[in-house]
Design a protein around this motif. Structure first.
Motif, PDB file in Angstrom:
ATOM      1  N   ARG A 302       0.682  -1.297   0.022  1.00  0.00           N
ATOM      2  CA  ARG A 302       0.291   0.012  -0.114  1.00  0.00           C
ATOM      3  C   ARG A 302       0.409   1.529   0.091  1.00  0.00           C
ATOM      4  O   ARG A 302       0.676   2.407  -0.909  1.00  0.00           O
ATOM      5  CB  ARG A 302      -0.700   0.194   0.586  1.00  0.00           C
ATOM      6  N   VAL A 317      -4.786   5.710  -1.842  1.00  0.00           N
ATOM      7  CA  VAL A 317      -5.179   3.921  -1.737  1.00  0.00           C
ATOM      8  C   VAL A 317      -5.532   3.435  -0.255  1.00  0.00           C
ATOM      9  O   VAL A 317      -4.571   3.285   0.785  1.00  0.00           O
ATOM     10  CB  VAL A 317      -4.770   2.559  -2.670  1.00  0.00           C
ATOM     11  N   ALA A 321      -9.823  -0.496   0.788  1.00  0.00           N
ATOM     12  CA  ALA A 321     -10.253  -0.303  -0.350  1.00  0.00           C
ATOM     13  C   ALA A 321      -9.756  -2.200  -0.377  1.00  0.00           C
ATOM     14  O   ALA A 321      -9.408  -2.626  -1.766  1.00  0.00           O
ATOM     15  CB  ALA A 321      -9.259   0.512  -1.249  1.00  0.00           C
ATOM     16  N   LEU A 322      -8.134  -1.931  -0.509  1.00  0.00           N
ATOM     17  CA  LEU A 322      -7.128  -2.913  -0.365  1.00  0.00           C
ATOM     18  C   LEU A 322      -8.577  -4.687  -0.531  1.00  0.00           C
ATOM     19  O   LEU A 322      -7.492  -5.657  -0.599  1.00  0.00           O
ATOM     20  CB  LEU A 322      -5.712  -3.016   0.047  1.00  0.00           C
ATOM     21  N   ARG A 325     -10.687  -5.444  -2.663  1.00  0.00           N
ATOM     22  CA  ARG A 325      -9.772  -6.140  -3.801  1.00  0.00           C
ATOM     23  C   ARG A 325     -10.039  -7.804  -3.645  1.00  0.00           C
ATOM     24  O   ARG A 325      -9.978  -8.575  -3.937  1.00  0.00           O
ATOM     25  CB  ARG A 325      -9.456  -5.472  -3.928  1.00  0.00           C
ATOM     26  N   ASN A 378     -10.945  -1.937  -9.488  1.00  0.00           N
ATOM     27  CA  ASN A 378      -9.923  -2.214  -8.881  1.00  0.00           C
ATOM     28  C   ASN A 378      -9.601  -1.559  -8.112  1.00  0.00           C
ATOM     29  O   ASN A 378     -10.723  -0.944  -7.059  1.00  0.00           O
ATOM     30  CB  ASN A 378      -8.695  -1.783 -10.070  1.00  0.00           C
ATOM     31  N   ALA A 379      -8.961  -1.849  -7.240  1.00  0.00           N
ATOM     32  CA  ALA A 379      -8.947  -1.121  -5.606  1.00  0.00           C
ATOM     33  C   ALA A 379      -8.401   0.660  -5.916  1.00  0.00           C
ATOM     34  O   ALA A 379      -9.961   0.760  -4.967  1.00  0.00           O
ATOM     35  CB  ALA A 379      -7.531  -1.202  -4.728  1.00  0.00           C
ATOM     36  N   GLU A 380      -8.638   1.316  -6.696  1.00  0.00           N
ATOM     37  CA  GLU A 380      -8.443   2.713  -6.754  1.00  0.00           C
ATOM     38  C   GLU A 380     -10.450   2.700  -6.664  1.00  0.00           C
ATOM     39  O   GLU A 380     -10.290   4.096  -5.546  1.00  0.00           O
ATOM     40  CB  GLU A 380      -7.405   2.948  -7.748  1.00  0.00           C
ATOM     41  N   ILE A 382     -12.716   1.072  -5.923  1.00  0.00           N
ATOM     42  CA  ILE A 382     -13.382   0.497  -5.222  1.00  0.00           C
ATOM     43  C   ILE A 382     -12.908   2.017  -3.506  1.00  0.00           C
ATOM     44  O   ILE A 382     -14.032   1.614  -2.969  1.00  0.00           O
ATOM     45  CB  ILE A 382     -13.297  -1.348  -4.560  1.00  0.00           C
ATOM     46  N   GLY A 383     -11.501   1.760  -3.941  1.00  0.00           N
ATOM     47  CA  GLY A 383     -11.425   2.942  -2.580  1.00  0.00           C
ATOM     48  C   GLY A 383     -12.289   4.070  -3.186  1.00  0.00           C
ATOM     49  O   GLY A 383     -12.933   5.013  -1.973  1.00  0.00           O
TER      50      GLY A 383
END
Length: 492
Positions: A302, A317, A321-322, A325, A378-380, A382-383
């Motif tokens: 991260r 991020v 969020a991670l 994912r 993706n994680a970004e 979702i965040g």
């Protein structure tokens, strides 16, 4: 001739059956435009401003602030096409203006009523369940009480009346009225929960100085006042105990009066949460498994992601969020946990997409906003969606649609400084992943004792949709991705 129409509390969506009146936005005698918000209500899902589909003069309101109304109950009545406020057809919570006041105010109210009448012919702009189509909004205007006269008798058209310069329309201040130093004035309180908390603890909001923008009184201000009052009461008790007793001792055997128990209604968000959790416990045979994981590599990954984005490379991020994912990747491997049970048909329904809910604590209570189609993000992405929904939750602006339809929930209770929990499944979902705090702990790493960033992961699952092997495989995959984020590369 004016036609009096009744506006009933509409179905605000998602099958809600009742709503609590938080604040009336109009008074009896006000001229309202089509689609003008007339009342602010709190449902089990969100705070909502309800627009009226009619334009005209408000003749009656139903329900006091703080009371609950069922869907379909009358909210208010509106005289459409009237230039004055007719007599109320039903009991109102606010006194209706007298006949003389209404007649004398007819000249002042005519322009606004004409605008409202014209708007009602073209239809309503906001499509509220069961109402209307598009139309331009008319300007709201209050019937002015100072133009009181005797009832006008039928006569030829009167000579033009030169009206005084209209007063500026008052701006609605989300506050409660109070008296400060003998003068009436507003108390800057937005949240009805803050007002309720102050009433429960007998805190005078007029004596508080708000720490929010423009002196807005926040819950933290009320909590501080409660603590000060409790400390003062304890100090007074200690002082009284230290002084010699001057009162006569109570009669032996006399029982002290019992303190009355406090009763808090289970309604609104708290009531909805209670109903859902009770149903989850009564219907779902749940089981919980957990594992400790070394999150050192995840935290390092991260930090590398955020460093690569640079100071102006976009939003950071988050750990949540991670983890979200990672959950979508795990659900792709173990789709049994992205399902629900149709008890009537005795069938397991596996859902095609992942709508990821996440628990968020707000002043109104615990809510679970839903990230739609999380499996496509993706994680970004979702965040960013988590941040947007969290801000809406904090301000009480989440719609019912943003709080329903989840298929799997992620609960990060580590923000409260706790390590583990046994989450209750968010009915009718099949599983919830709980995440504790990430903190330095002794850990055996490559055969040697080291200090590592460790987190506890808990999975509560519906034992009807899968057995322990599937649940354990899901949790182990999540833990492996936490310990070695590179594992995710196989599913990206």
């Amino acid at each position: 001739m004016a036609q009096v129409l009744e506006f009933k509390l509409p179905d605000l969506g998602e099958g809600l059956t009742e709503a609590e009146i938080v604040r009336w936005l109009v008074e009896v005698g006000d001229v309202v435009a089509i689609d003008q918000p007339v009342v602010e209500v709190e449902t089990a899902k969100a705070m909502v401003e309800v627009p009226c589909p009619y334009g005209g003069v408000v003749t009656a309101r139903f329900g006091e602030e703080g009371s609950e109304l069922p869907v379909g109950a009358p909210l208010l009545t509106v005289a459409v096409g009237a230039t004055e406020a007719p007599a109320s057809p039903a009991p109102s919570t606010s006194p209706a203006p007298s006949t003389s006041s209404a007649s004398g105010a007819s000249s002042a109210g005519a322009p606004a009523a004409e605008e409202s009448s014209a708007g009602s012919e073209s239809g309503s702009g906001n499509v509220l369940v069961g109402y209307g189509t598009g139309a331009p909004a008319a300007r709201r205007r209050r019937i002015r009480p100072e133009r009181v006269g005797t009832p006008a008798a039928p006569a030829p058209a009167p000579a033009p009346v030169v009206e005084p310069e209209p007063e500026p329309e008052p701006v609605a201040v989300p506050a409660v009225a109070g008296e400060v130093n003998g003068q009436q004035g507003p108390v800057a309180v937005v949240s009805p929960l803050v007002r309720r908390l102050a009433r429960q603890h007998e805190i005078d909001l007029r004596r508080l100085t708000g720490s929010g923008p423009d002196g807005l009184i926040l819950r933290a201000d009320v909590d501080s006042a409660i603590r000060r009052a409790e400390e003062a009461a304890r100090a007074q008790t200690r002082t009284a105990a230290a002084e010699p007793a001057v009162a006569e001792a109570p009669t032996a055997g006399a029982a002290a009066p019992a303190a009355a128990a406090e009763r808090i209604p289970l309604r609104g968000v708290r009531g909805a949460v209670a109903d859902k959790l009770s149903r989850s416990r009564s219907e779902i045979p749940d089981a919980t498994c957990w594992v400790d994981a070394d999150a050192t590599e995840l935290m390092a990954a991260r930090a590398a992601m955020n460093a690569a984005s640079g100071p102006s490379g976009g939003p950071k991020v988050s750990v949540l969020a991670l983890l979200a994912r990672i959950c979508t990747a795990a659900l792709a491997r173990y789709p049994e946990l992205n399902s629900t049970v149709d008890t009537a048909a005795r069938e397991i329904v596996r859902l095609p997409g992942v709508h990821l809910g996440f628990a968020a604590q707000t002043e109104r209570g615990l809510v679970v906003p839903v990230v739609r189609d999380a499996h496509t993000r993706n994680a970004e992405s979702i965040g960013a969606e988590i941040a947007r929904l969290t801000e809406l939750a904090r301000t009480g602006k989440l719609s019912p649609a943003q709080l329903t339809g989840g298929t799997f929930t992620l609960n990060n209770y580590g923000v409260f400084g706790v390590d583990g929990s046994t989450p209750i499944i968010n009915h009718p979902e099949a599983a919830m992943l709980g995440v504790g705090r990430i903190m330095p702990k002794p850990w055996v790493h490559h055969g040697e004792l080291a200090v590592r960033q460790v987190v506890q992961l808990s999975l509560t699952f519906d034992h009807r949709v899968c057995d322990g092997g599937t649940a354990g495989g899901f949790l182990r995959y999540v833990a492996d991705c936490v310990e070695q984020p590179a594992v995710l590369l196989r599913t990206l």
